[in-house]
Design an enzyme around this catalytic site. Structure first.
Site, PDB file in Angstrom:
ATOM      1  N   GLU A   1       0.839  -1.115   0.047  1.00  0.00           N
ATOM      2  CA  GLU A   1      -0.004  -0.030   0.006  1.00  0.00           C
ATOM      3  C   GLU A   1       0.948   1.191  -0.019  1.00  0.00           C
ATOM      4  O   GLU A   1       0.853   1.959   0.953  1.00  0.00           O
ATOM      5  CB  GLU A   1      -0.896   0.154   1.227  1.00  0.00           C
ATOM      6  CG  GLU A   1      -1.674  -1.006   1.507  1.00  0.00           C
ATOM      7  CD  GLU A   1      -2.394  -1.214   2.819  1.00  0.00           C
ATOM      8  OE1 GLU A   1      -2.003  -0.425   3.731  1.00  0.00           O
ATOM      9  OE2 GLU A   1      -3.337  -2.031   2.859  1.00  0.00           O
ATOM     10  N   PRO A   2       1.916   1.361  -1.054  1.00  0.00           N
ATOM     11  CA  PRO A   2       2.555   2.724  -1.046  1.00  0.00           C
ATOM     12  C   PRO A   2       1.845   3.929  -1.379  1.00  0.00           C
ATOM     13  O   PRO A   2       0.871   4.010  -2.144  1.00  0.00           O
ATOM     14  CB  PRO A   2       3.682   2.184  -2.297  1.00  0.00           C
ATOM     15  CG  PRO A   2       2.758   1.451  -3.070  1.00  0.00           C
ATOM     16  CD  PRO A   2       2.014   0.591  -2.245  1.00  0.00           C
ATOM     17  N   GLY A   3       2.110   5.012  -0.608  1.00  0.00           N
ATOM     18  CA  GLY A   3       1.633   6.408  -0.951  1.00  0.00           C
ATOM     19  C   GLY A   3       2.699   7.310  -1.262  1.00  0.00           C
ATOM     20  O   GLY A   3       3.020   7.379  -2.480  1.00  0.00           O
TER      21      GLY A   3
ATOM     22  N   ARG B   1       2.073  20.181   6.182  1.00  0.00           N
ATOM     23  CA  ARG B   1       3.206  19.223   6.762  1.00  0.00           C
ATOM     24  C   ARG B   1       3.952  20.108   7.882  1.00  0.00           C
ATOM     25  O   ARG B   1       4.326  19.378   8.903  1.00  0.00           O
ATOM     26  CB  ARG B   1       3.853  18.359   5.796  1.00  0.00           C
ATOM     27  CG  ARG B   1       2.967  17.446   4.904  1.00  0.00           C
ATOM     28  CD  ARG B   1       3.663  16.379   4.005  1.00  0.00           C
ATOM     29  NE  ARG B   1       4.582  15.608   4.887  1.00  0.00           N
ATOM     30  CZ  ARG B   1       5.835  15.927   5.132  1.00  0.00           C
ATOM     31  NH1 ARG B   1       6.536  16.818   4.594  1.00  0.00           N
ATOM     32  NH2 ARG B   1       6.589  14.887   5.846  1.00  0.00           N
TER      33      ARG B   1
ATOM     34  N   TYR C   1       3.705  18.633  11.149  1.00  0.00           N
ATOM     35  CA  TYR C   1       4.733  17.583  11.936  1.00  0.00           C
ATOM     36  C   TYR C   1       6.274  18.249  11.885  1.00  0.00           C
ATOM     37  O   TYR C   1       7.242  17.503  12.033  1.00  0.00           O
ATOM     38  CB  TYR C   1       4.899  16.578  10.726  1.00  0.00           C
ATOM     39  CG  TYR C   1       3.722  15.705  10.252  1.00  0.00           C
ATOM     40  CD1 TYR C   1       2.812  15.295  11.150  1.00  0.00           C
ATOM     41  CD2 TYR C   1       3.331  15.695   8.784  1.00  0.00           C
ATOM     42  CE1 TYR C   1       1.487  14.766  10.710  1.00  0.00           C
ATOM     43  CE2 TYR C   1       2.185  15.329   8.433  1.00  0.00           C
ATOM     44  CZ  TYR C   1       1.604  14.643   9.436  1.00  0.00           C
ATOM     45  OH  TYR C   1       0.201  14.141   9.062  1.00  0.00           O
TER      46      TYR C   1
ATOM     47  N   CYS D   1      -2.992  33.862  10.176  1.00  0.00           N
ATOM     48  CA  CYS D   1      -2.669  34.495  11.607  1.00  0.00           C
ATOM     49  C   CYS D   1      -2.329  33.562  12.493  1.00  0.00           C
ATOM     50  O   CYS D   1      -3.189  33.332  13.340  1.00  0.00           O
ATOM     51  CB  CYS D   1      -3.698  35.380  11.889  1.00  0.00           C
ATOM     52  SG  CYS D   1      -3.962  36.662  10.525  1.00  0.00           S
TER      53      CYS D   1
HETATM   54  C1  LIG Z   1      -1.040   5.886   5.293  1.00  0.00           C
HETATM   55  C2  LIG Z   1      -1.451   4.494   4.963  1.00  0.00           C
HETATM   56  C3  LIG Z   1      -0.524   3.856   3.957  1.00  0.00           C
HETATM   57  C4  LIG Z   1       0.365   4.734   2.933  1.00  0.00           C
HETATM   58  O1  LIG Z   1       1.458   5.157   3.783  1.00  0.00           O
HETATM   59  P1  LIG Z   1       2.657   5.898   3.095  1.00  0.00           P
HETATM   60  O2  LIG Z   1       3.644   6.370   3.974  1.00  0.00           O
HETATM   61  O3  LIG Z   1       2.158   6.910   2.233  1.00  0.00           O
HETATM   62  O4  LIG Z   1       3.290   4.789   2.052  1.00  0.00           O
HETATM   63  C5  LIG Z   1      -0.763   2.792   3.592  1.00  0.00           C
HETATM   64  N1  LIG Z   1      -1.633   1.847   4.349  1.00  0.00           N
HETATM   65  C6  LIG Z   1      -2.407   2.310   5.420  1.00  0.00           C
HETATM   66  C7  LIG Z   1      -3.170   1.517   6.270  1.00  0.00           C
HETATM   67  C8  LIG Z   1      -2.291   3.694   5.814  1.00  0.00           C
HETATM   68  O5  LIG Z   1      -3.069   4.360   6.758  1.00  0.00           O
END
Ligand SMILES: *Cc1c(COP(=O)(O)O)cnc(C)c1O
Length: 420
Positions: free
Chosen positions: A275-277, A315, A319, A344
């Site tokens: 599940e890469p984002g 961000r 963070y 502000c």
């Molecule tokens: C946010 C999330 C991701 C993606 O994380 P990245 O750091 O963007 O790769 C994958 N799986 C789950 C369950 C998430 O909550």
């Protein structure tokens, strides 16, 4: 590698000079590069060449823009969604229902039903309670929901605390030491097809070791489950791979990640899911902004006030994150400045004491690596409206999300008659 490079002294997105986008679309504006998205999608998939038939689902929350999702759907990516809204987007963008994984700790009854009705590929169940609720809904509709049980491996991902998800005290998944019992009980439910386990320990991981530790625990759990007679055919290893936010910063590459995964998961006999984002979208986008003015207070560095703010890119405020900040037409002169937005709040600060290109009022500049967790986290705080998004493809570009004016947001508000 990304496609935001200087050409003849002007920063381009692929073949499009950024001043042209600023002129036609205005600022602030997110600019994404199709070639970069595709490159990252390919690099990540190639990195998994040591894994048989991996299933890759882009984490929609990192960049849910429909055009971005379509690019990834065309690359054969599925989607990892965490809400009904994201599920609707993934389908609209052309992702196949069976390639969609539904994660998230608080799926509502309506969202579980939506997932079932759309025939999505997998639910990642985050609690025993959620499992029974889904089982009941599925049974009532004569369906069976394919499920993985998300475990919390109690591993410190060594990332920012707000994006760490795999420690015992975090809200995600079921504790590892109870996972086998919960899995076995849920497997008895007619409405559920318990087929695997899932793990995701956090985001922007700068180190493979916590991932390896977590995956090792998943492997042991799979063996334990099979030992007690449960069927396990899938393992979802989540996302989390970090990207360099600072020029020259070294992070584990997708290739190193892929080698580690192939080594640790050897002999599992499951279909692996990912599940890469951020690693796909992060460096595929920038936030283009214009300097409103520069002001001095006291004898410290000047405050460079840009027209982007924490509502557009959260961000840094959220963070303490770093984004490289570069002039679109650098003169070669440098300066030290505080880079701030107009909101502000003192939190509306992108950088303090930053050494960067010299900039004056009217100049264009970019925040780099803003393609993930950028526009998706935008708000309309200070009635600034929602930032526009552009996708570049070679020498052409398109507005893929309109700027939503403060007045349009106001159109959804009303003053009740009894206040007249
Ligand atoms: C946010 C999330 C991701 C993606 O994380 P990245 O750091 O963007 O790769 C994958 N799986 C789950 C369950 C998430 O909550």
């Amino acid at each position: 590698m990304d496609h935001f490079q200087l050409r003849d002294g002007v920063l381009h997105a692929e073949d499009v000079p950024l001043p042209l986008i600023a002129e036609q679309v205005g600022t602030p504006v997110y600019v994404y590069s199709r070639a970069t998205l595709e490159r990252h999608a390919r690099v990540f998939r190639d990195a998994l060449s040591g894994v048989e038939n991996p299933h890759i689902a882009f984490a929609v929350k990192s960049n849910p823009n429909l055009a971005v999702l379509r690019v990834l759907a065309n690359m054969g990516y599925g989607a990892d969604v965490v809400s009904g809204g994201e599920l609707t987007r993934a389908l609209k963008a052309g992702m196949k229902p069976e390639d969609i994984v539904f994660s998230g700790v608080g799926k509502t009854h309506a969202e579980l039903l939506q997932g079932l009705e759309e025939g999505i590929g997998q639910f990642n169940i985050e609690s025993e309670e959620e499992g029974y609720e889904l089982a009941a809904i599925a049974a009532r509709h004569g369906k069976r929901a394919a499920c993985a049980l998300r475990v919390n491996p109690d591993v410190d991902a060594r990332t920012h605390e707000k994006i760490s998800t795999g420690k015992r005290e975090n809200k995600f998944g079921v504790p590892l030491d109870r996972a086998a019992d919960i899995y076995a009980r849920l497997a008895q439910e007619d409405g559920l097809d318990m087929r695997g386990v899932a793990v995701h320990i956090g985001s922007q991981l700068a180190d493979l070791e916590p991932l390896e530790t977590a995956f090792g625990k998943v492997g042991a759990l799979i063996a334990e489950l099979r030992g007690q007679g449960c069927t396990v055919t899938h393992a979802d290893l989540g996302g989390g791979l970090g990207v360099p936010y600072k020029a020259g910063e070294e992070l584990p590459s997708p290739a190193e990640y892929g080698e580690m995964v192939a080594r640790v998961t050897k002999g599992w006999s499951v279909q692996l899911m990912f599940e890469p984002g951020r690693v796909i979208a992060g460096n595929a986008g920038i936030l283009l902004s214009r300097v409103i003015r520069s002001k001095r207070s006291g004898n410290g560095p000047p405050f460079v006030v840009v027209d982007a703010a924490m509502n557009d890119l959260a961000r840094p405020a959220m963070y303490g994150a770093w984004h490289d900040f570069d002039a679109v037409v650098p003169t070669g002169d440098r300066m030290t400045a505080h880079i701030v937005g107009p909101i502000c709040e003192t939190g509306d600060t992108f950088a303090m004491d930053r050494e960067c290109d010299a900039l004056v009022a009217g100049d264009l500049a970019v925040f780099r690596t803003a393609g993930a967790y950028g526009a998706t986290m935008a708000s309309s705080y200070n009635s600034r409206g929602f930032v526009a998004e552009v996708l570049v493809d070679g020498d052409k570009f398109a507005v893929v999300a309109d700027r939503i004016a403060a007045s349009a947001i106001m159109d959804a508000e009303r003053v009740p008659e009894w206040l007249a």
